[in-house]
Design a protein around this motif. Structure first.
Motif, PDB file in Angstrom:
ATOM      1  N   VAL A   1     -42.587  65.626  22.705  1.00 53.04           N
ATOM      2  CA  VAL A   1     -43.445  65.588  23.880  1.00 53.04           C
ATOM      3  C   VAL A   1     -44.162  66.923  24.006  1.00 53.04           C
ATOM      4  O   VAL A   1     -43.554  67.994  23.847  1.00 53.04           O
ATOM      5  N   CYS A   2     -45.452  66.876  24.254  1.00 52.34           N
ATOM      6  CA  CYS A   2     -46.268  68.075  24.446  1.00 52.34           C
ATOM      7  C   CYS A   2     -46.620  68.182  25.926  1.00 52.34           C
ATOM      8  O   CYS A   2     -47.296  67.290  26.477  1.00 52.34           O
TER       9      CYS A   2
ATOM     10  N   PRO B   1     -51.104  78.338  22.743  1.00 53.32           N
ATOM     11  CA  PRO B   1     -50.626  78.925  24.000  1.00 53.32           C
ATOM     12  C   PRO B   1     -50.778  77.937  25.160  1.00 53.32           C
ATOM     13  O   PRO B   1     -51.684  77.099  25.169  1.00 53.32           O
ATOM     14  N   GLY B   2     -49.853  78.040  26.112  1.00 51.80           N
ATOM     15  CA  GLY B   2     -49.958  77.228  27.319  1.00 51.80           C
ATOM     16  C   GLY B   2     -49.284  75.886  27.239  1.00 51.80           C
ATOM     17  O   GLY B   2     -49.407  75.082  28.175  1.00 51.80           O
ATOM     18  N   VAL B   3     -48.577  75.579  26.137  1.00 54.52           N
ATOM     19  CA  VAL B   3     -47.909  74.282  26.021  1.00 54.52           C
ATOM     20  C   VAL B   3     -46.454  74.479  25.609  1.00 54.52           C
ATOM     21  O   VAL B   3     -46.071  75.527  25.080  1.00 54.52           O
ATOM     22  N   ARG B   4     -45.668  73.462  25.850  1.00 58.03           N
ATOM     23  CA  ARG B   4     -44.282  73.407  25.392  1.00 58.03           C
ATOM     24  C   ARG B   4     -44.102  72.114  24.604  1.00 58.03           C
ATOM     25  O   ARG B   4     -44.627  71.061  24.991  1.00 58.03           O
ATOM     26  N   PHE B   5     -43.367  72.204  23.511  1.00 60.29           N
ATOM     27  CA  PHE B   5     -43.055  71.027  22.708  1.00 60.29           C
ATOM     28  C   PHE B   5     -41.568  70.735  22.888  1.00 60.29           C
ATOM     29  O   PHE B   5     -40.718  71.541  22.521  1.00 60.29           O
ATOM     30  N   ILE B   6     -41.272  69.564  23.458  1.00 56.33           N
ATOM     31  CA  ILE B   6     -39.909  69.207  23.833  1.00 56.33           C
ATOM     32  C   ILE B   6     -39.453  68.000  23.015  1.00 56.33           C
ATOM     33  O   ILE B   6     -40.219  67.051  22.820  1.00 56.33           O
TER      34      ILE B   6
ATOM     35  N   CYS C   1     -36.889  71.655  29.779  1.00 57.02           N
ATOM     36  CA  CYS C   1     -35.885  70.696  29.291  1.00 57.02           C
ATOM     37  C   CYS C   1     -35.719  70.830  27.774  1.00 57.02           C
ATOM     38  O   CYS C   1     -36.649  71.213  27.064  1.00 57.02           O
ATOM     39  N   SER C   2     -34.541  70.496  27.305  1.00 55.50           N
ATOM     40  CA  SER C   2     -34.320  70.507  25.858  1.00 55.50           C
ATOM     41  C   SER C   2     -34.644  69.159  25.234  1.00 55.50           C
ATOM     42  O   SER C   2     -34.922  69.074  24.025  1.00 55.50           O
ATOM     43  N   CYS C   3     -34.631  68.098  26.038  1.00 58.06           N
ATOM     44  CA  CYS C   3     -34.912  66.747  25.532  1.00 58.06           C
ATOM     45  C   CYS C   3     -35.419  65.903  26.698  1.00 58.06           C
ATOM     46  O   CYS C   3     -34.970  66.068  27.840  1.00 58.06           O
ATOM     47  N   ILE C   4     -36.348  65.005  26.420  1.00 57.26           N
ATOM     48  CA  ILE C   4     -36.965  64.203  27.483  1.00 57.26           C
ATOM     49  C   ILE C   4     -36.912  62.728  27.124  1.00 57.26           C
ATOM     50  O   ILE C   4     -37.203  62.336  25.987  1.00 57.26           O
ATOM     51  N   ASP C   5     -36.541  61.919  28.111  1.00 61.08           N
ATOM     52  CA  ASP C   5     -36.622  60.463  27.997  1.00 61.08           C
ATOM     53  C   ASP C   5     -38.052  60.065  28.338  1.00 61.08           C
ATOM     54  O   ASP C   5     -38.561  60.400  29.411  1.00 61.08           O
ATOM     55  N   LEU C   6     -38.716  59.365  27.418  1.00 54.86           N
ATOM     56  CA  LEU C   6     -40.126  59.028  27.621  1.00 54.86           C
ATOM     57  C   LEU C   6     -40.343  58.236  28.906  1.00 54.86           C
ATOM     58  O   LEU C   6     -41.387  58.364  29.557  1.00 54.86           O
ATOM     59  N   ALA C   7     -39.371  57.437  29.313  1.00 61.41           N
ATOM     60  CA  ALA C   7     -39.515  56.629  30.535  1.00 61.41           C
ATOM     61  C   ALA C   7     -39.748  57.503  31.761  1.00 61.41           C
ATOM     62  O   ALA C   7     -40.398  57.073  32.728  1.00 61.41           O
TER      63      ALA C   7
END
Length: 303
Positions: free
Chosen positions: A168-169, A253-258, A179-185
């Motif tokens: 997830v971006c 810059p400015g984003v997180r990849f989870i 978060c370290s992990c995300i549920d897409l729902a």
């Protein structure tokens, strides 16, 4: 005037040794044919190459001036012979290679540097384009091969060259950014930045399928054609997205990849080519890629 290359080699050997006997040994011939060859070369050129008597051999001024040209010509001949031998083995030629921008974060540059070192007689030109455009160009013969985001089971040769998970971006200030992990729902109410289906239907269809599995249809008003554009839109706060994990290497810059919960490793990049076309150097390119993939841990260019 057709100069005998053998006589040129005689001349270079004698000029190096300044001794007919040693030059003959170096050339693996006897001295009489060497002397005859030098004399015939002098007759052809119209000037003497050596001052010689029973005690010494020395280059004449014209012989000294001619020596660099003889070296140059013989080097060109040797290179031509080397290139011809490489061409006969499929290790020489010129390739037009297509790639998507995402391949720059999947080890493409490192692979091309390796290939160039292993096969110096195979030159290549690179052409950035969408997966769809590359398929069209490979089919028409304007590209010899292409690194695309979606494989093809049709008439193309097809080789998986990268496997990865989707992530997830998010904008860096998003509520889930830490978060370290995300549920897409949990993202069902978010606005999505989506990779347009036209240039790469595989990625578009995959995102839609992931969202469907999570029980929703993504809300979007933004469709782009490059993953860096996706990340830039997300950094601007215009939405979120789901992208291949390799895009995190862009260090946008400015984003997180989870990490995306439940995401599985799957093919995201392929090399395609037309197996019906005989293209000098292409077999070496494909074989080298296969060897790199075999050696890597996940079958990835950059693993």
């Amino acid at each position: 005037m057709n100069v005998d290359l053998r006589h040129l080699r005689y001349f270079v050997a004698v000029a190096s040794e300044l001794h007919f006997g040693r030059a003959a040994q170096r050339l693996h011939i006897t001295q009489p044919p060497l002397s005859v060859g030098i004399r015939q070369l002098e007759d052809q050129l119209g000037f003497r190459l050596f001052h010689r008597d029973s005690k010494r051999v020395a280059l004449t001024p014209t012989g000294q001036a001619f020596l660099p040209k003889a070296h140059e010509l013989l080097n060109q001949v040797d290179k031509a012979e080397e290139f011809g031998a490489a061409l006969a083995k499929g290790h020489a030629g010129h390739l037009d290679i297509g790639f998507t921008g995402a391949m720059l974060f999947r080890g493409l540059g490192e692979f091309l540097s390796l290939f160039e070192a292993l096969h110096p007689h195979v030159e290549f030109s690179l052409h950035e384009g969408s997966s769809l455009e590359q398929k069209r160009l490979v089919r028409s013969g304007r590209l010899d091969a292409g690194f695309v985001n979606v494989g093809d089971s049709g008439d193309f040769g097809n080789l998986v060259c990268f496997k990865e998970r989707y992530v997830v971006c998010l904008p860096e200030k998003h509520r889930f950014a830490d978060c370290s992990c995300i549920d897409l729902a949990s993202l069902r109410d978010e606005r999505f930045v989506i990779f347009a289906r036209g240039p790469s239907p595989g990625h578009y269809d995959h995102l839609i399928a992931l969202c469907a599995q999570a029980g929703f249809e993504p809300r979007s008003r933004l469709e782009v054609q490059q993953f860096l554009s996706v990340a830039a839109m997300v950094a601007s706060g215009l939405g979120i997205s789901v992208v291949p994990a390799s895009i995190a290497r862009s260090a946008m810059p400015g984003v997180r990849f989870i990490a995306l919960e439940g995401s599985e490793i799957q093919p995201t990049a392929f090399l395609i080519w037309d197996p019906k076309r005989e293209t000098p150097g292409l077999d070496a390119f494909v074989d080298t890629l296969k060897q790199v993939l075999v050696r890597s841990e996940l079958g990835n260019l950059s693993a």
